[in-house]
Motif scaffolding. Sequence first.
Motif, mmCIF file in Angstrom:
data_model
loop_
_atom_site.group_PDB
_atom_site.id
_atom_site.type_symbol
_atom_site.label_atom_id
_atom_site.label_comp_id
_atom_site.label_asym_id
_atom_site.label_seq_id
_atom_site.Cartn_x
_atom_site.Cartn_y
_atom_site.Cartn_z
ATOM 1 N N GLN A 160 0.821 -1.218 0.000
ATOM 2 C CA GLN A 160 0.000 0.000 0.000
ATOM 3 C C GLN A 160 0.859 1.276 0.000
ATOM 4 O OE1 GLN A 160 -2.596 0.933 3.349
ATOM 5 N NE2 GLN A 160 -4.256 1.301 1.911
ATOM 6 N N VAL A 161 2.011 1.197 0.666
ATOM 7 C CA VAL A 161 2.893 2.380 0.696
ATOM 8 C C VAL A 161 3.260 2.799 -0.729
ATOM 9 C CG1 VAL A 161 5.217 3.152 1.320
ATOM 10 C CG2 VAL A 161 3.827 1.916 2.987
ATOM 11 N N ILE A 162 3.586 1.810 -1.558
ATOM 12 C CA ILE A 162 3.984 2.111 -2.942
ATOM 13 C C ILE A 162 2.774 2.614 -3.735
ATOM 14 C CG2 ILE A 162 4.943 1.133 -5.083
ATOM 15 C CD1 ILE A 162 7.037 1.259 -2.865
ATOM 16 N N ARG A 163 1.624 1.993 -3.512
ATOM 17 C CA ARG A 163 0.400 2.437 -4.223
ATOM 18 C C ARG A 163 0.106 3.902 -3.886
ATOM 19 N NH1 ARG A 163 -2.383 -2.011 -6.052
ATOM 20 N NH2 ARG A 163 -4.356 -0.925 -6.333
ATOM 21 N N HIS A 164 0.261 4.242 -2.612
ATOM 22 C CA HIS A 164 -0.018 5.626 -2.202
ATOM 23 C C HIS A 164 1.029 6.595 -2.746
ATOM 24 C CE1 HIS A 164 -3.040 4.918 1.290
ATOM 25 N NE2 HIS A 164 -3.411 4.359 0.150
ATOM 26 N N LYS A 165 2.263 6.130 -2.813
ATOM 27 C CA LYS A 165 3.304 6.990 -3.423
ATOM 28 C C LYS A 165 2.889 7.314 -4.858
ATOM 29 C CE LYS A 165 7.667 5.383 -1.237
ATOM 30 N NZ LYS A 165 8.116 6.563 -0.500
ATOM 31 N N ILE A 166 2.444 6.284 -5.583
ATOM 32 C CA ILE A 166 2.060 6.484 -6.987
ATOM 33 C C ILE A 166 0.837 7.398 -7.076
ATOM 34 C CG2 ILE A 166 1.066 5.261 -8.996
ATOM 35 C CD1 ILE A 166 3.225 3.054 -8.358
ATOM 36 N N ALA A 167 -0.108 7.207 -6.164
ATOM 37 C CA ALA A 167 -1.295 8.078 -6.160
ATOM 38 C C ALA A 167 -0.889 9.528 -5.898
ATOM 39 C CB ALA A 167 -2.280 7.604 -5.095
ATOM 40 N N ASP A 168 -0.001 9.727 -4.925
ATOM 41 C CA ASP A 168 0.445 11.099 -4.600
ATOM 42 C C ASP A 168 1.159 11.732 -5.794
ATOM 43 O OD1 ASP A 168 -0.581 11.175 -2.066
ATOM 44 O OD2 ASP A 168 1.254 10.443 -1.104
ATOM 45 N N MET A 169 1.972 10.932 -6.476
ATOM 46 C CA MET A 169 2.684 11.455 -7.649
ATOM 47 C C MET A 169 1.680 11.854 -8.734
ATOM 48 S SD MET A 169 5.577 8.506 -7.554
ATOM 49 C CE MET A 169 6.434 8.760 -9.080
ATOM 50 N N ALA A 170 0.688 10.993 -8.953
ATOM 51 C CA ALA A 170 -0.312 11.267 -9.998
ATOM 52 C C ALA A 170 -1.093 12.548 -9.675
ATOM 53 C CB ALA A 170 -1.258 10.080 -10.138
ATOM 54 N N ILE A 171 -1.442 12.722 -8.397
ATOM 55 C CA ILE A 171 -2.179 13.939 -7.981
ATOM 56 C C ILE A 171 -1.345 15.181 -8.296
ATOM 57 C CG2 ILE A 171 -2.974 15.243 -5.952
ATOM 58 C CD1 ILE A 171 -3.569 12.421 -4.651
ATOM 59 N N GLN A 172 -0.071 15.107 -7.934
ATOM 60 C CA GLN A 172 0.795 16.280 -8.109
ATOM 61 C C GLN A 172 1.030 16.598 -9.588
ATOM 62 O OE1 GLN A 172 4.171 16.504 -5.131
ATOM 63 N NE2 GLN A 172 3.431 14.449 -4.718
ATOM 64 N N VAL A 173 1.240 15.556 -10.387
ATOM 65 C CA VAL A 173 1.502 15.783 -11.818
ATOM 66 C C VAL A 173 0.260 16.388 -12.471
ATOM 67 C CG1 VAL A 173 2.010 14.679 -14.039
ATOM 68 C CG2 VAL A 173 3.242 13.958 -11.992
ATOM 69 N N GLU A 174 -0.907 15.864 -12.108
ATOM 70 C CA GLU A 174 -2.139 16.371 -12.727
ATOM 71 C C GLU A 174 -2.381 17.837 -12.348
ATOM 72 O OE1 GLU A 174 -3.466 14.810 -15.052
ATOM 73 O OE2 GLU A 174 -5.210 16.089 -15.373
ATOM 74 N N ALA A 175 -2.133 18.165 -11.078
ATOM 75 C CA ALA A 175 -2.324 19.557 -10.636
ATOM 76 C C ALA A 175 -1.352 20.487 -11.373
ATOM 77 C CB ALA A 175 -2.121 19.650 -9.130
ATOM 78 N N ALA A 176 -0.103 20.037 -11.510
ATOM 79 C CA ALA A 176 0.907 20.853 -12.211
ATOM 80 C C ALA A 176 0.514 21.021 -13.676
ATOM 81 C CB ALA A 176 2.280 20.197 -12.100
ATOM 82 N N ARG A 177 0.013 19.930 -14.271
ATOM 83 C CA ARG A 177 -0.373 19.986 -15.692
ATOM 84 C C ARG A 177 -1.509 20.996 -15.900
ATOM 85 N NH1 ARG A 177 -1.168 14.856 -16.646
ATOM 86 N NH2 ARG A 177 0.781 14.533 -17.744
ATOM 87 N N LEU A 178 -2.487 20.974 -15.006
ATOM 88 C CA LEU A 178 -3.622 21.894 -15.172
ATOM 89 C C LEU A 178 -3.171 23.353 -15.082
ATOM 90 C CD1 LEU A 178 -6.485 20.025 -13.292
ATOM 91 C CD2 LEU A 178 -6.221 20.376 -15.748
ATOM 92 N N LEU A 179 -2.261 23.624 -14.148
ATOM 93 C CA LEU A 179 -1.740 24.999 -14.040
ATOM 94 C C LEU A 179 -0.952 25.372 -15.302
ATOM 95 C CD1 LEU A 179 -0.308 25.787 -10.500
ATOM 96 C CD2 LEU A 179 -1.811 27.203 -11.889
ATOM 97 N N ALA A 180 -0.159 24.416 -15.780
ATOM 98 C CA ALA A 180 0.638 24.666 -16.995
ATOM 99 C C ALA A 180 -0.285 24.962 -18.175
ATOM 100 C CB ALA A 180 1.515 23.452 -17.302
ATOM 101 N N TYR A 181 -1.340 24.164 -18.309
ATOM 102 C CA TYR A 181 -2.266 24.354 -19.436
ATOM 103 C C TYR A 181 -3.019 25.681 -19.305
ATOM 104 C CZ TYR A 181 -1.678 19.482 -21.048
ATOM 105 O OH TYR A 181 -1.181 18.305 -21.528
ATOM 106 N N LYS A 182 -3.322 26.065 -18.074
ATOM 107 C CA LYS A 182 -4.017 27.345 -17.886
ATOM 108 C C LYS A 182 -3.118 28.493 -18.366
ATOM 109 C CE LYS A 182 -6.465 30.223 -14.563
ATOM 110 N NZ LYS A 182 -6.923 30.415 -13.185
ATOM 111 N N ALA A 183 -1.844 28.437 -17.951
ATOM 112 C CA ALA A 183 -0.902 29.483 -18.382
ATOM 113 C C ALA A 183 -0.760 29.462 -19.910
ATOM 114 C CB ALA A 183 0.454 29.279 -17.708
ATOM 115 N N ALA A 184 -0.683 28.255 -20.490
ATOM 116 C CA ALA A 184 -0.527 28.130 -21.953
ATOM 117 C C ALA A 184 -1.793 28.614 -22.668
ATOM 118 C CB ALA A 184 -0.231 26.677 -22.318
ATOM 119 N N TRP A 185 -2.953 28.354 -22.069
ATOM 120 C CA TRP A 185 -4.220 28.782 -22.674
ATOM 121 C C TRP A 185 -4.261 30.305 -22.793
ATOM 122 C CZ3 TRP A 185 -8.473 31.711 -21.113
ATOM 123 C CH2 TRP A 185 -9.608 31.610 -21.940
ATOM 124 N N TYR A 186 -3.800 30.991 -21.747
ATOM 125 C CA TYR A 186 -3.774 32.461 -21.812
ATOM 126 C C TYR A 186 -2.831 32.939 -22.917
ATOM 127 C CZ TYR A 186 -6.805 33.587 -17.910
ATOM 128 O OH TYR A 186 -7.901 33.753 -17.121
#
Length: 305
Positions: free
Chosen positions: A205-231
Amino acid sequence: IEEFCRADSTLGTAVMVGSFGTDLIHMFGTEEQKKEYLTKVIRGEWISSGAFTEPAHGSDITILDTTARQDGEHYVINGTKTLISNAPIADFTVVLCQAAPGEKYKQTLFIVKKGTKGFEASKIEGKMGIRASPIGEYSFSNVRVPPENLVGVEGMGFYHTLEFLDLGRVAVTIQAVGMAQGALDRAVKYAKEREQFGRRLVDFQVIRHKIADMAIQVEAARLLAYKAAWYVDQGRIIPELTSIAKTFATGIAIRVIDEALQIFGGYGYIADYDLERFYRDVRITPLYEGTSEIQKNVIAKSFLR
Ligand SMILES: Cc1cc2nc3c(=O)[nH]c(=O)nc-3n(C[C@H](O)[C@H](O)[C@H](O)COP(=O)(O)OP(=O)(O)OC[C@H]3O[C@@H](n4cnc5c(N)ncnc54)[C@H](O)[C@@H]3O)c2cc1C
């Protein structure tokens, strides 16, 4: 850029940086300059560079030691630029010069071609990562450039460069997101294959949660990046948003790649696996095109107005 950096942090960066500086010509150049320089870069025949940093002026380029003095119709450039991407291999550079000695913000941009008399490039060795894109130093010794090489408005180079960097920061944000996603992809694949204590890593479970945390962070960063690119696509660059996106995404990318390396265990530390290289490559992202500290100054200034 995102997909290139996801596939390979080193080559992705080289592709992204190959045309560095040309946005200045695209944004502020004459039709003749666009035809002469952009066409060749787009065809992949020429490599460009953008030269702002100097030995004594990095984060603070409000005043520079590299000068451009008018001499008849021509301009004469003297000075040194350092830490310049592509300097040893570029066919031309767009260089920011002090137009009025000692006067803050009074700067002009010029195109200088490789082979111009008095213009020399040397390579800086010992770079930590992104080793497919070399950096180097430029020296200008009485380099004469014709008036048709002036980019944008004379004396407005500093402001042109700020606009250019706002755009470039979006590219670095996307570069960081791509690298982070690439590390996550590799960690997921490895964790599914590697077994310890009779179980796959993904069954802990520790590894599964690490992967989940990574996915959350990458998705949040991507959305911010796309917002800046959209402008940017709407023709509206919002400097504080770009700075928020770059600071967030580059910090996330470093953490995600570090965590991915951890999932690889000792093999993450070995150069046979990509993570060792991603780990070194990503470290540039909070440094160039404005450090994270400078981005935070931009953000704070905007919110404290
Ligand atoms: C691989 C690589 C490629 C590069 N490519 C290019 C290029 O193509 N063209 C180009 O012109 N430059 C390029 N650079 C230079 C890069 O943009 C600078 O390194 C960067 O802007 C920081 O400048 P500096 O290194 O002089 O650090 P400094 O400005 O000396 O900063 C040192 C530290 O002090 C902090 N600091 C500085 N001022 C403040 C402040 N006001 N408030 C809080 N903290 C502050 C910084 O954030 C940093 O942590 C490249 C650098 C590298 C490493």
